[in-house]
Design a protein around this motif. Structure first.
Motif: not given
Length: 141
Positions: A25-30, A77-81, A87-90, A118-130
């Motif tokens: 988990a730490r390595w994925r975050a880094q 894009e290939a790795r976004v959950s 990464d699927g964590a918090g 599209p997956r990365l774009a969708g993630w950013l659209e959601r994250a950008a609202q935080r």
């Protein structure tokens, strides 16, 4: 100092940890954090080359930086959950770093990267609202 150094320092202070304590988990975050840092570095390098006098610009170097930017986005894009967090964590440091990096790309190298990712774009659209990203968005126009 650069972002990874600052995060590592803050993560070591008493209180709430910013990164997972260890293991995969730490390595994925880094890895996500490093990817975001590389994306920003390539975007800055491209920007600096385009700001040189036109006759002194190196089109091959600009293209190389653009390939680095595209490769970083393709990797993400290939790795976004597909969930709230990359990464699927918090939601955490990797998400904030990538959110800032992608918004910076849009600010300094505006181009339509979303249709092919599209997956990365969708993630950013959601994250950008935080609030953490919304309140620190780059100025427009």
């Amino acid at each position: 100092f650069d972002s990874p150094f600052i995060i590592d320092h803050l993560d070591g202070l008493p209180g709430r940890a910013l990164l997972p304590a260890g293991g995969d988990a730490r390595w994925r975050a880094q890895q996500w954090h490093a990817l975001a840092q590389g994306l920003c570095d390539a975007t800055v390098a491209r920007l600096m080359e385009t700001r040189r006098e036109a006759q002194k610009q190196d089109p091959a170097l600009i293209a190389r930086h653009e390939r680095r930017i595209a490769a970083a986005m393709d990797f993400a894009e290939a790795r976004v959950s597909g969930g709230e967090a990359l990464d699927g964590a918090g939601f955490g440091v990797p998400d904030i770093a990538m959110g800032v990096a992608l918004e910076y790309v849009g600010f300094r190298y505006a181009h339509d990267w979303r249709p092919g990712r599209p997956r990365l774009a969708g993630w950013l659209e959601r994250a950008a609202q935080r609030r953490c990203l919304k309140d620190t968005r780059f100025p427009t126009g």
